[in-house]
Design a protein around this motif. Sequence first.
Motif, PDB file in Angstrom:
ATOM      1  N   ASP A 220       2.134 -61.721  13.534  1.00 23.90           N
ATOM      2  CA  ASP A 220       1.537 -63.032  13.695  1.00 23.90           C
ATOM      3  C   ASP A 220       2.671 -64.051  13.686  1.00 23.90           C
ATOM      4  OD1 ASP A 220       2.102 -63.397  10.947  1.00 23.90           O
ATOM      5  OD2 ASP A 220       0.085 -62.841  10.344  1.00 23.90           O
ATOM      6  N   GLU A 221       2.374 -65.306  13.456  1.00 22.53           N
ATOM      7  CA  GLU A 221       3.381 -66.359  13.594  1.00 22.53           C
ATOM      8  C   GLU A 221       4.667 -66.105  12.805  1.00 22.53           C
ATOM      9  OE1 GLU A 221       1.383 -69.889  12.444  1.00 22.53           O
ATOM     10  OE2 GLU A 221       0.160 -69.957  14.264  1.00 22.53           O
ATOM     11  N   HIS A 222       4.536 -65.694  11.547  1.00 24.74           N
ATOM     12  CA  HIS A 222       5.709 -65.601  10.682  1.00 24.74           C
ATOM     13  C   HIS A 222       5.865 -64.250  10.002  1.00 24.74           C
ATOM     14  CE1 HIS A 222       6.033 -69.914  11.185  1.00 24.74           C
ATOM     15  NE2 HIS A 222       4.759 -70.020  10.829  1.00 24.74           N
ATOM     16  N   ARG A 223       5.048 -63.277  10.382  1.00 26.33           N
ATOM     17  CA  ARG A 223       5.064 -62.008   9.651  1.00 26.33           C
ATOM     18  C   ARG A 223       4.981 -60.822  10.601  1.00 26.33           C
ATOM     19  NH1 ARG A 223       0.038 -63.778   5.922  1.00 26.33           N
ATOM     20  NH2 ARG A 223      -0.828 -63.870   7.978  1.00 26.33           N
ATOM     21  N   VAL A 224       5.548 -59.730  10.129  1.00 26.71           N
ATOM     22  CA  VAL A 224       5.347 -58.423  10.737  1.00 26.71           C
ATOM     23  C   VAL A 224       4.925 -57.519   9.588  1.00 26.71           C
ATOM     24  CG1 VAL A 224       6.426 -56.516  11.967  1.00 26.71           C
ATOM     25  CG2 VAL A 224       7.130 -58.866  12.472  1.00 26.71           C
ATOM     26  N   HIS A 225       3.798 -56.837   9.715  1.00 26.48           N
ATOM     27  CA  HIS A 225       3.287 -56.093   8.560  1.00 26.48           C
ATOM     28  C   HIS A 225       2.462 -54.891   8.982  1.00 26.48           C
ATOM     29  CE1 HIS A 225      -0.562 -58.159   9.273  1.00 26.48           C
ATOM     30  NE2 HIS A 225       0.185 -59.217   9.515  1.00 26.48           N
ATOM     31  N   LEU A 226       2.377 -53.962   8.057  1.00 21.71           N
ATOM     32  CA  LEU A 226       1.519 -52.781   8.178  1.00 21.71           C
ATOM     33  C   LEU A 226       1.052 -52.446   6.762  1.00 21.71           C
ATOM     34  CD1 LEU A 226       0.280 -50.415   9.733  1.00 21.71           C
ATOM     35  CD2 LEU A 226       2.428 -49.202   9.435  1.00 21.71           C
ATOM     36  N   ILE A 227      -0.124 -52.928   6.399  1.00 23.58           N
ATOM     37  CA  ILE A 227      -0.648 -52.735   5.050  1.00 23.58           C
ATOM     38  C   ILE A 227      -1.944 -51.950   5.157  1.00 23.58           C
ATOM     39  CG2 ILE A 227      -1.431 -53.863   2.945  1.00 23.58           C
ATOM     40  CD1 ILE A 227       0.289 -56.289   3.869  1.00 23.58           C
ATOM     41  N   VAL A 228      -1.885 -50.710   4.684  1.00 22.62           N
ATOM     42  CA  VAL A 228      -3.023 -49.800   4.789  1.00 22.62           C
ATOM     43  C   VAL A 228      -3.306 -49.211   3.412  1.00 22.62           C
ATOM     44  CG1 VAL A 228      -3.901 -47.748   5.935  1.00 22.62           C
ATOM     45  CG2 VAL A 228      -2.345 -49.259   7.151  1.00 22.62           C
ATOM     46  N   TYR A 229      -4.569 -49.264   2.992  1.00 21.38           N
ATOM     47  CA  TYR A 229      -4.968 -48.717   1.697  1.00 21.38           C
ATOM     48  C   TYR A 229      -6.014 -47.627   1.863  1.00 21.38           C
ATOM     49  CZ  TYR A 229      -2.812 -52.541  -0.918  1.00 21.38           C
ATOM     50  OH  TYR A 229      -1.936 -53.418  -1.473  1.00 21.38           O
ATOM     51  N   HIS A 230      -5.934 -46.637   0.989  1.00 22.00           N
ATOM     52  CA  HIS A 230      -6.995 -45.641   0.811  1.00 22.00           C
ATOM     53  C   HIS A 230      -7.658 -46.015  -0.506  1.00 22.00           C
ATOM     54  CE1 HIS A 230      -8.114 -41.257  -0.345  1.00 22.00           C
ATOM     55  NE2 HIS A 230      -9.145 -41.900   0.154  1.00 22.00           N
ATOM     56  N   LEU A 231      -8.917 -46.390  -0.447  1.00 18.50           N
ATOM     57  CA  LEU A 231      -9.659 -46.854  -1.619  1.00 18.50           C
ATOM     58  C   LEU A 231     -10.846 -45.937  -1.875  1.00 18.50           C
ATOM     59  CD1 LEU A 231      -9.740 -50.592  -0.525  1.00 18.50           C
ATOM     60  CD2 LEU A 231      -8.188 -49.574  -2.193  1.00 18.50           C
ATOM     61  N   VAL A 232     -11.115 -45.665  -3.142  1.00 21.11           N
ATOM     62  CA  VAL A 232     -12.250 -44.830  -3.529  1.00 21.11           C
ATOM     63  C   VAL A 232     -12.926 -45.488  -4.737  1.00 21.11           C
ATOM     64  CG1 VAL A 232     -13.008 -42.535  -4.287  1.00 21.11           C
ATOM     65  CG2 VAL A 232     -10.989 -42.748  -2.819  1.00 21.11           C
ATOM     66  N   TRP A 233     -14.261 -45.575  -4.690  1.00 18.48           N
ATOM     67  CA  TRP A 233     -15.004 -46.043  -5.860  1.00 18.48           C
ATOM     68  C   TRP A 233     -16.327 -45.302  -5.955  1.00 18.48           C
ATOM     69  CZ3 TRP A 233     -14.271 -49.031  -1.505  1.00 18.48           C
ATOM     70  CH2 TRP A 233     -15.399 -49.537  -0.862  1.00 18.48           C
TER      71      TRP A 233
END
Length: 129
Positions: free
Chosen positions: A6-19
Amino acid sequence: MKYQRDEHRVHLIVYHLVWCPKRRKAVLGGEIAQDCRALIEQKCAEKGWTILALVIQPDHIHLFVRIWPADSAAEVVKECKGITARHLRTKYVVLRRLPSLWTRSYFASTAGDVSPELIQRYIAAQKGL
């Protein structure tokens, strides 16, 4: 998976969540599971999160999701638990017997140590339980 830009970021944030439901009761079946899936998908779309995998077992939920840098794993779980508890307990009387729909705890892991494909295979294998 590709990095998001996006404008100011490069990212790859992926979560495996369990509840899990309170007392790990097997209450997430049939129409309840379908409604739960729809609510989670709706909330994730509203927040701009991408669901990579979502499996609803009778006694727990696996969510593999890609989120924005400003969001946290705790926020994703809180939002998903909140909307599902409110709507499902209103619609299904059987869920009102539990003191609350969800436990306060959850599992969260980033996809950094293992490949996203491995996590997706693990989640897919959970369907066979």
